[in-house]
Design a protein around this motif. Sequence first.
Motif, PDB file in Angstrom:
ATOM      1  N   GLY A 122       0.821  -1.212   0.000  1.00 52.50           N
ATOM      2  CA  GLY A 122       0.000   0.000   0.000  1.00 52.50           C
ATOM      3  C   GLY A 122       0.851   1.257   0.000  1.00 52.50           C
ATOM      4  N   VAL A 123       1.945   1.243   0.750  1.00 55.40           N
ATOM      5  CA  VAL A 123       2.847   2.395   0.789  1.00 55.40           C
ATOM      6  C   VAL A 123       3.478   2.599  -0.586  1.00 55.40           C
ATOM      7  CG1 VAL A 123       5.046   3.215   1.746  1.00 55.40           C
ATOM      8  CG2 VAL A 123       3.300   2.264   3.260  1.00 55.40           C
ATOM      9  N   VAL A 124       3.928   1.500  -1.202  1.00 56.57           N
ATOM     10  CA  VAL A 124       4.535   1.599  -2.532  1.00 56.57           C
ATOM     11  C   VAL A 124       3.509   2.105  -3.542  1.00 56.57           C
ATOM     12  CG1 VAL A 124       5.486   0.228  -4.438  1.00 56.57           C
ATOM     13  CG2 VAL A 124       6.316  -0.129  -2.102  1.00 56.57           C
ATOM     14  N   LYS A 125       2.313   1.594  -3.467  1.00 49.88           N
ATOM     15  CA  LYS A 125       1.252   2.007  -4.387  1.00 49.88           C
ATOM     16  C   LYS A 125       0.933   3.494  -4.211  1.00 49.88           C
ATOM     17  CE  LYS A 125      -3.280   0.436  -5.930  1.00 49.88           C
ATOM     18  NZ  LYS A 125      -4.376  -0.514  -5.685  1.00 49.88           N
ATOM     19  N   ALA A 126       0.861   3.948  -2.977  1.00 52.03           N
ATOM     20  CA  ALA A 126       0.579   5.364  -2.703  1.00 52.03           C
ATOM     21  C   ALA A 126       1.724   6.243  -3.210  1.00 52.03           C
ATOM     22  CB  ALA A 126       0.370   5.573  -1.210  1.00 52.03           C
ATOM     23  N   ALA A 127       2.960   5.770  -3.037  1.00 50.87           N
ATOM     24  CA  ALA A 127       4.112   6.544  -3.518  1.00 50.87           C
ATOM     25  C   ALA A 127       4.086   6.644  -5.041  1.00 50.87           C
ATOM     26  CB  ALA A 127       5.413   5.908  -3.040  1.00 50.87           C
ATOM     27  N   ARG A 128       3.735   5.555  -5.701  1.00 47.77           N
ATOM     28  CA  ARG A 128       3.647   5.587  -7.166  1.00 47.77           C
ATOM     29  C   ARG A 128       2.551   6.541  -7.631  1.00 47.77           C
ATOM     30  NH1 ARG A 128       4.015  -0.864  -8.087  1.00 47.77           N
ATOM     31  NH2 ARG A 128       6.273  -1.071  -7.867  1.00 47.77           N
ATOM     32  N   GLN A 129       1.435   6.499  -6.953  1.00 46.24           N
ATOM     33  CA  GLN A 129       0.328   7.385  -7.307  1.00 46.24           C
ATOM     34  C   GLN A 129       0.732   8.843  -7.105  1.00 46.24           C
ATOM     35  OE1 GLN A 129      -2.563   6.648  -8.825  1.00 46.24           O
ATOM     36  NE2 GLN A 129      -2.930   8.845  -8.902  1.00 46.24           N
ATOM     37  N   GLU A 130       1.415   9.113  -6.009  1.00 44.45           N
ATOM     38  CA  GLU A 130       1.871  10.477  -5.746  1.00 44.45           C
ATOM     39  C   GLU A 130       2.870  10.919  -6.814  1.00 44.45           C
ATOM     40  OE1 GLU A 130       4.250  12.931  -2.294  1.00 44.45           O
ATOM     41  OE2 GLU A 130       3.081  11.173  -1.709  1.00 44.45           O
ATOM     42  N   ARG A 132       2.972   9.824  -9.908  1.00 42.15           N
ATOM     43  CA  ARG A 132       2.199  10.071 -11.134  1.00 42.15           C
ATOM     44  C   ARG A 132       1.537  11.436 -11.095  1.00 42.15           C
ATOM     45  NH1 ARG A 132      -0.251   4.722 -10.483  1.00 42.15           N
ATOM     46  NH2 ARG A 132       1.210   3.272 -11.441  1.00 42.15           N
ATOM     47  N   THR A 133       0.960  11.760  -9.965  1.00 45.63           N
ATOM     48  CA  THR A 133       0.292  13.056  -9.817  1.00 45.63           C
ATOM     49  C   THR A 133       1.291  14.192  -9.993  1.00 45.63           C
ATOM     50  OG1 THR A 133      -1.301  12.064  -8.302  1.00 45.63           O
ATOM     51  CG2 THR A 133      -1.114  14.455  -8.255  1.00 45.63           C
ATOM     52  N   THR A 134       2.440  14.046  -9.365  1.00 44.60           N
ATOM     53  CA  THR A 134       3.491  15.066  -9.497  1.00 44.60           C
ATOM     54  C   THR A 134       3.941  15.177 -10.947  1.00 44.60           C
ATOM     55  OG1 THR A 134       4.225  14.619  -7.238  1.00 44.60           O
ATOM     56  CG2 THR A 134       5.771  15.776  -8.673  1.00 44.60           C
ATOM     57  N   ASP A 135       4.169  14.039 -11.596  1.00 48.65           N
ATOM     58  CA  ASP A 135       4.578  14.038 -13.008  1.00 48.65           C
ATOM     59  C   ASP A 135       3.524  14.701 -13.885  1.00 48.65           C
ATOM     60  OD1 ASP A 135       6.881  12.729 -12.267  1.00 48.65           O
ATOM     61  OD2 ASP A 135       6.262  10.759 -13.031  1.00 48.65           O
ATOM     62  N   ASP A 136       2.253  14.411 -13.629  1.00 49.88           N
ATOM     63  CA  ASP A 136       1.170  15.010 -14.409  1.00 49.88           C
ATOM     64  C   ASP A 136       1.143  16.529 -14.232  1.00 49.88           C
ATOM     65  OD1 ASP A 136       0.414  12.542 -15.351  1.00 49.88           O
ATOM     66  OD2 ASP A 136      -1.314  12.313 -13.992  1.00 49.88           O
ATOM     67  N   MET A 137       1.377  16.998 -13.006  1.00 48.38           N
ATOM     68  CA  MET A 137       1.386  18.446 -12.769  1.00 48.38           C
ATOM     69  C   MET A 137       2.562  19.094 -13.492  1.00 48.38           C
ATOM     70  SD  MET A 137       0.040  19.142  -8.873  1.00 48.38           S
ATOM     71  CE  MET A 137       1.478  18.472  -8.118  1.00 48.38           C
ATOM     72  N   VAL A 138       3.715  18.460 -13.431  1.00 47.09           N
ATOM     73  CA  VAL A 138       4.898  19.008 -14.108  1.00 47.09           C
ATOM     74  C   VAL A 138       4.665  19.032 -15.610  1.00 47.09           C
ATOM     75  CG1 VAL A 138       7.324  18.560 -14.641  1.00 47.09           C
ATOM     76  CG2 VAL A 138       6.519  18.413 -12.279  1.00 47.09           C
ATOM     77  N   ASN A 139       4.149  17.954 -16.177  1.00 46.74           N
ATOM     78  CA  ASN A 139       3.870  17.887 -17.615  1.00 46.74           C
ATOM     79  C   ASN A 139       2.837  18.926 -18.022  1.00 46.74           C
ATOM     80  OD1 ASN A 139       5.682  15.841 -18.216  1.00 46.74           O
ATOM     81  ND2 ASN A 139       4.172  14.218 -17.855  1.00 46.74           N
ATOM     82  N   SER A 140       1.853  19.124 -17.196  1.00 45.78           N
ATOM     83  CA  SER A 140       0.816  20.107 -17.481  1.00 45.78           C
ATOM     84  C   SER A 140       1.409  21.516 -17.513  1.00 45.78           C
ATOM     85  CB  SER A 140      -0.260  19.986 -16.408  1.00 45.78           C
ATOM     86  OG  SER A 140      -1.402  20.656 -16.757  1.00 45.78           O
ATOM     87  N   ARG A 141       2.280  21.825 -16.562  1.00 46.28           N
ATOM     88  CA  ARG A 141       2.929  23.135 -16.534  1.00 46.28           C
ATOM     89  C   ARG A 141       3.835  23.324 -17.749  1.00 46.28           C
ATOM     90  NH1 ARG A 141       4.517  23.273 -10.224  1.00 46.28           N
ATOM     91  NH2 ARG A 141       2.464  23.860  -9.455  1.00 46.28           N
TER      92      ARG A 141
END
Length: 152
Positions: A122-130, A132-141
């Motif tokens: 669960g910790v690994v999954k949450a870290a991956r999701q976080e 992805r979210t960070t990557d999506d924000m950077v790509n969006s910017r």
Amino acid sequence: MSRTTPLDTLIDLTRDARDQAGQRLAGERGKEQQVAAQLESLTAYRREYADSLADSMSRGIDPATLHNTQRFLASLDEALGRARQALDGQRQRVSQSQQQWQGEQQRLNAYDTLASRRAAEGVVKAARQEQRTTDDMVNSRLQRASALPEGL
């Protein structure tokens, strides 16, 4: 608020079973100590009685008293045999209770290991999701920055 999973319930039930097995084991060990103490007392009594007989025989004893004392010693020997059997039986019950407790403890350890693995996943999954979210924000910017007209 924490969510109770079926695994949590299973762990709680197994912990309860382990605790009950531990209580049974403690009870059986207590009984073993009692039976051992009774055997020890009976052995000491028999030894004292035999010593008393030996002392009486050295001073002289009538045949009827000798016969009665020997019969009493024989009955003590039978009682000692029964007490030894009782102690052996109690030791077997202690061993069985200990095996049952160990089985419950092993089961609990296995469930705890499984729960730990699930938590780590669960910790690994949450870290991956976080990530992805960070990557999506950077790509969006970056996309917005590259979409701006030059010079602005």
